[in-house]
Design a protein around this motif. Structure first.
Motif, PDB file in Angstrom:
ATOM      1  N   ALA A 161     -45.852   9.421 -57.501  1.00 13.31           N
ATOM      2  CA  ALA A 161     -46.069   9.817 -56.099  1.00 13.31           C
ATOM      3  C   ALA A 161     -44.857  10.562 -55.553  1.00 13.31           C
ATOM      4  CB  ALA A 161     -46.364   8.584 -55.246  1.00 13.31           C
ATOM      5  N   CYS A 162     -43.665  10.153 -55.982  1.00  9.60           N
ATOM      6  CA  CYS A 162     -42.442  10.806 -55.488  1.00  9.60           C
ATOM      7  C   CYS A 162     -42.215  12.144 -56.186  1.00  9.60           C
ATOM      8  CB  CYS A 162     -41.252   9.880 -55.694  1.00  9.60           C
ATOM      9  SG  CYS A 162     -41.417   8.315 -54.802  1.00  9.60           S
ATOM     10  N   ARG A 163     -42.570  12.209 -57.478  1.00 10.86           N
ATOM     11  CA  ARG A 163     -42.370  13.482 -58.194  1.00 10.86           C
ATOM     12  C   ARG A 163     -43.251  14.591 -57.629  1.00 10.86           C
ATOM     13  NH1 ARG A 163     -42.720  10.092 -62.864  1.00 10.86           N
ATOM     14  NH2 ARG A 163     -44.559  11.166 -63.659  1.00 10.86           N
ATOM     15  N   ILE A 164     -44.361  14.196 -56.976  1.00  7.86           N
ATOM     16  CA  ILE A 164     -45.240  15.235 -56.411  1.00  7.86           C
ATOM     17  C   ILE A 164     -45.260  15.180 -54.872  1.00  7.86           C
ATOM     18  CG2 ILE A 164     -46.705  15.298 -58.477  1.00  7.86           C
ATOM     19  CD1 ILE A 164     -48.852  13.772 -56.858  1.00  7.86           C
ATOM     20  N   CYS A 165     -44.252  14.532 -54.286  1.00  8.65           N
ATOM     21  CA  CYS A 165     -44.227  14.372 -52.817  1.00  8.65           C
ATOM     22  C   CYS A 165     -43.691  15.643 -52.164  1.00  8.65           C
ATOM     23  CB  CYS A 165     -43.357  13.178 -52.452  1.00  8.65           C
ATOM     24  SG  CYS A 165     -43.056  13.051 -50.679  1.00  8.65           S
ATOM     25  N   GLU A 166     -44.550  16.317 -51.433  1.00  6.84           N
ATOM     26  CA  GLU A 166     -44.135  17.562 -50.773  1.00  6.84           C
ATOM     27  C   GLU A 166     -43.650  17.312 -49.336  1.00  6.84           C
ATOM     28  OE1 GLU A 166     -47.014  16.249 -50.872  1.00  6.84           O
ATOM     29  OE2 GLU A 166     -48.672  17.591 -50.363  1.00  6.84           O
ATOM     30  N   ASN A 167     -43.573  16.038 -48.955  1.00  4.13           N
ATOM     31  CA  ASN A 167     -43.091  15.699 -47.603  1.00  4.13           C
ATOM     32  C   ASN A 167     -41.937  14.692 -47.679  1.00  4.13           C
ATOM     33  OD1 ASN A 167     -45.081  17.136 -45.841  1.00  4.13           O
ATOM     34  ND2 ASN A 167     -46.519  15.899 -47.034  1.00  4.13           N
ATOM     35  N   PRO A 168     -40.818  15.070 -48.341  1.00  2.00           N
ATOM     36  CA  PRO A 168     -39.721  14.111 -48.519  1.00  2.00           C
ATOM     37  C   PRO A 168     -38.739  14.075 -47.337  1.00  2.00           C
ATOM     38  CG  PRO A 168     -39.225  16.131 -49.696  1.00  2.00           C
ATOM     39  CD  PRO A 168     -40.534  16.375 -48.989  1.00  2.00           C
ATOM     40  N   VAL A 169     -39.164  14.634 -46.202  1.00  2.00           N
ATOM     41  CA  VAL A 169     -38.277  14.765 -45.043  1.00  2.00           C
ATOM     42  C   VAL A 169     -38.956  14.121 -43.829  1.00  2.00           C
ATOM     43  CG1 VAL A 169     -37.180  16.465 -43.536  1.00  2.00           C
ATOM     44  CG2 VAL A 169     -37.365  16.905 -45.965  1.00  2.00           C
ATOM     45  N   PRO A 170     -38.230  13.314 -43.064  1.00  2.00           N
ATOM     46  CA  PRO A 170     -38.861  12.658 -41.907  1.00  2.00           C
ATOM     47  C   PRO A 170     -39.369  13.668 -40.871  1.00  2.00           C
ATOM     48  CG  PRO A 170     -36.649  11.780 -42.322  1.00  2.00           C
ATOM     49  CD  PRO A 170     -36.804  12.977 -43.193  1.00  2.00           C
ATOM     50  N   VAL A 171     -40.539  13.380 -40.327  1.00  2.00           N
ATOM     51  CA  VAL A 171     -41.095  14.250 -39.278  1.00  2.00           C
ATOM     52  C   VAL A 171     -41.019  13.498 -37.956  1.00  2.00           C
ATOM     53  CG1 VAL A 171     -43.112  15.597 -38.560  1.00  2.00           C
ATOM     54  CG2 VAL A 171     -42.792  15.049 -40.976  1.00  2.00           C
ATOM     55  N   GLU A 207     -41.453  23.485 -52.546  1.00  2.00           N
ATOM     56  CA  GLU A 207     -42.139  24.452 -53.422  1.00  2.00           C
ATOM     57  C   GLU A 207     -42.338  23.858 -54.828  1.00  2.00           C
ATOM     58  OE1 GLU A 207     -40.734  28.687 -54.616  1.00  2.00           O
ATOM     59  OE2 GLU A 207     -40.598  28.476 -52.444  1.00  2.00           O
ATOM     60  N   GLU A 208     -41.254  23.263 -55.347  1.00  2.00           N
ATOM     61  CA  GLU A 208     -41.290  22.667 -56.684  1.00  2.00           C
ATOM     62  C   GLU A 208     -42.274  21.495 -56.730  1.00  2.00           C
ATOM     63  OE1 GLU A 208     -40.132  23.495 -59.410  1.00  2.00           O
ATOM     64  OE2 GLU A 208     -40.081  21.675 -60.625  1.00  2.00           O
ATOM     65  N   ARG A 209     -42.235  20.669 -55.697  1.00  2.00           N
ATOM     66  CA  ARG A 209     -43.112  19.495 -55.658  1.00  2.00           C
ATOM     67  C   ARG A 209     -44.586  19.925 -55.545  1.00  2.00           C
ATOM     68  NH1 ARG A 209     -40.128  14.996 -53.486  1.00  2.00           N
ATOM     69  NH2 ARG A 209     -38.465  14.599 -54.979  1.00  2.00           N
ATOM     70  N   ILE A 210     -44.837  20.958 -54.759  1.00  2.00           N
ATOM     71  CA  ILE A 210     -46.227  21.420 -54.591  1.00  2.00           C
ATOM     72  C   ILE A 210     -46.758  21.939 -55.928  1.00  2.00           C
ATOM     73  CG2 ILE A 210     -47.633  23.270 -53.539  1.00  2.00           C
ATOM     74  CD1 ILE A 210     -45.978  22.755 -50.948  1.00  2.00           C
ATOM     75  N   ARG A 211     -45.886  22.631 -56.679  1.00  2.00           N
ATOM     76  CA  ARG A 211     -46.311  23.128 -57.994  1.00  2.00           C
ATOM     77  C   ARG A 211     -46.707  21.957 -58.893  1.00  2.00           C
ATOM     78  NH1 ARG A 211     -44.334  23.661 -62.624  1.00  2.00           N
ATOM     79  NH2 ARG A 211     -42.243  22.917 -62.108  1.00  2.00           N
ATOM     80  N   LYS A 212     -45.868  20.925 -58.921  1.00  2.00           N
ATOM     81  CA  LYS A 212     -46.173  19.764 -59.763  1.00  2.00           C
ATOM     82  C   LYS A 212     -47.428  19.044 -59.252  1.00  2.00           C
ATOM     83  CE  LYS A 212     -41.488  18.698 -61.202  1.00  2.00           C
ATOM     84  NZ  LYS A 212     -40.316  17.911 -60.853  1.00  2.00           N
ATOM     85  N   ARG A 213     -47.519  18.909 -57.939  1.00  2.00           N
ATOM     86  CA  ARG A 213     -48.681  18.237 -57.335  1.00  2.00           C
ATOM     87  C   ARG A 213     -49.971  18.940 -57.749  1.00  2.00           C
ATOM     88  NH1 ARG A 213     -49.751  19.819 -51.300  1.00  2.00           N
ATOM     89  NH2 ARG A 213     -50.570  21.599 -52.458  1.00  2.00           N
ATOM     90  N   ASP A 214     -49.963  20.261 -57.664  1.00  2.00           N
ATOM     91  CA  ASP A 214     -51.185  20.994 -57.984  1.00  2.00           C
ATOM     92  C   ASP A 214     -51.555  20.856 -59.458  1.00  2.00           C
ATOM     93  OD1 ASP A 214     -51.384  21.591 -55.364  1.00  2.00           O
ATOM     94  OD2 ASP A 214     -50.666  23.654 -55.519  1.00  2.00           O
ATOM     95  N   GLU A 215     -50.545  20.770 -60.323  1.00  2.00           N
ATOM     96  CA  GLU A 215     -50.832  20.528 -61.756  1.00  2.00           C
ATOM     97  C   GLU A 215     -51.520  19.174 -61.936  1.00  2.00           C
ATOM     98  OE1 GLU A 215     -46.890  22.786 -63.481  1.00  2.00           O
ATOM     99  OE2 GLU A 215     -47.176  20.665 -63.979  1.00  2.00           O
ATOM    100  N   VAL A 216     -50.961  18.146 -61.268  1.00  2.00           N
ATOM    101  CA  VAL A 216     -51.530  16.792 -61.393  1.00  2.00           C
ATOM    102  C   VAL A 216     -52.959  16.764 -60.838  1.00  2.00           C
ATOM    103  CG1 VAL A 216     -51.303  14.390 -60.564  1.00  2.00           C
ATOM    104  CG2 VAL A 216     -49.287  15.636 -61.367  1.00  2.00           C
TER     105      VAL A 216
END
Ligand code: SF4
Ligand code: SF4
Ligand code: SF4
Length: 385
Positions: free
Chosen positions: A167-177, A231-240
């Protein structure tokens, strides 16, 4: 929103963060702080509600494990009046879950000062216990994370035989909102400095109490590193997600993927968004009579046991896919190692983008499950009338 740079002495960011939290307690900005605290064994961390500043000595605001989703804890702490404000140190997915739960009246932000942290990611609790507790490598994991946040390269702990949770390797929201206070690490060298960003809701009070001198600038390096990391996380997320979609092209394939589900409900219990006190899956509706199983087996020639696993997942998806914040604690809780987070996030991506909804982004945003638009079905099906 205003920002400041918190200086770190002796290369020890944890000491600087603990000093900052101590100041929040001593100035009565908050009456208590909920924050991960190290276990005496060194093998992990647990969220702890702290009133005595002396107990902040071994807290770890950026703890590399997440045994429980703090949004669940905040529900119990704030749904009644705790009598004083609580500072809650939260990972971005915990903060979004807490904000999402406010919309369902399960968390009250008025009782909280939210303290979000830039999140380098977390390990499975048992992986961390093995590597940190048995091999004594907790400090080197932490040092690797400290180095990684400067550039956003965070996945390289293979030499210690441990990897961040999927979940963390593909987390595209690692920053508090929209946190009241944010500890910003990305783009900084935390052995020297940490960025502190203070939100509108508390900035006046923050300045009155003189907690730290603020300017109006946020650092541009942090923004650049966050963009690259996303960007990197979104790429991995989309692969998964792509692999999962290929693997589950129809209901039969989905059933086959989840065929070892034992319907223990662990994924539901761990999920911060699944908050119903009375769950349909714990009612007599799903306590079938013995002869019911026999009738099903007669009709179909045989049935897989336990029954109702697929309907369990599909019902949960229907209830909460719009609010899934992608924390992955469902994966961590599953005794059968099933890809629950991948299922939920793959479906959630579709429905959340359909409604242009990011759960937990804004407390004022109405969740799709609480609204109805006449043209909704047309949008979904493409039907003209
Ligand atoms: S899912 Fe994202 S925010 Fe949550 S622990 Fe993992 S990296 Fe951090
Ligand atoms: S379904 Fe899984 S990933 Fe989504 S919010 Fe619940 S526990 Fe987190
Ligand atoms: S935790 Fe795993 S085995 Fe248990 S109900 Fe959820 S998917 Fe099934």
């Amino acid at each position: 929103m205003k920002a400041a740079i918190l200086s770190v002495e002796n290369g020890d960011p944890l000491a600087a963060l603990r000093g900052f939290l101590r100041r929040l307690l001593e100035t009565r900005m908050v009456g208590m702080i909920l924050v991960p605290k190290a276990l005496p064994s060194g093998a992990g961390f647990v969220q702890t509600l702290i009133r005595d500043p002396a107990m902040l000595d071994d807290v770890h605001p950026v703890a590399p494990t997440m045994p429980v989703q703090s949004a669940r804890i905040l529900s119990g702490l704030t749904v009644g009046d705790p009598g004083e404000r609580i500072g809650a140190v939260l990972k971005p997915c915990e903060l979004r879950a807490a904000v999402e739960l406010t919309k369902f009246l399960q968390v009250k932000l008025d009782h909280l000062v939210t303290i979000g942290v830039d999140c380098p990611g977390t390990y499975e609790v048992e992986d961390y216990a093995r590597v940190a507790g048995e091999k004594g490598a907790g400090d080197s994991l932490w040092e690797g994370m400290v180095r990684g946040v400067k550039t956003g390269r965070l996945d390289g702990q293979e030499e210690e035989g441990i990897a961040l949770r999927l979940a963390c390797r593909i987390c595209e929201n690692p920053v508090p909102v929209n946190a009241d206070i944010t500890f910003g690490f990305f783009g900084h060298d935390p052995s020297r400095e940490i960025e502190v960003i203070v939100g509108e809701r508390v900035v006046g009070e923050f300045e009155e109490r003189g907690i730290i001198g603020l300017s109006s600038e946020e650092s541009s390096e942090r923004g650049q590193v966050i963009s690259q990391l996303k960007e990197e996380r979104i790429r991995k997320r989309d692969e998964v997600f792509g692999r999962f979609r290929q693997q589950t092209t129809d209901l039969q394939a989905l059933m086959s993927t989840f065929s070892t589900c034992v319907r223990c409900h662990n994924c539901m219990v761990a999920c911060p968004i699944c908050y119903c006190k009375e769950c349909v899956f714990r009612t007599p509706t799903f306590e079938h009579q013995s002869n019911q199983f026999v009738r099903w087996a007669d009709r179909k020639g045989g049935i897989q046991m336990p029954t109702d696993t697929l309907i369990f997942h599909l019902t949960r998806l229907a209830h909460m896919a719009t609010s899934c914040i992608g924390c992955g604690l469902c994966d961590s809780a599953c005794p059968s190692g099933l890809p629950v987070m991948t299922l939920f996030r793959t479906v959630a991506q579709g429905v959340q983008s359909l409604f242009d909804y990011l759960p937990g982004r804004d407390p004022e945003e109405t969740p799709p499950v609480a609204t109805f638009r006449e043209d909704e079905l047309q949008v979904e099906t493409g039907a003209k009338d």
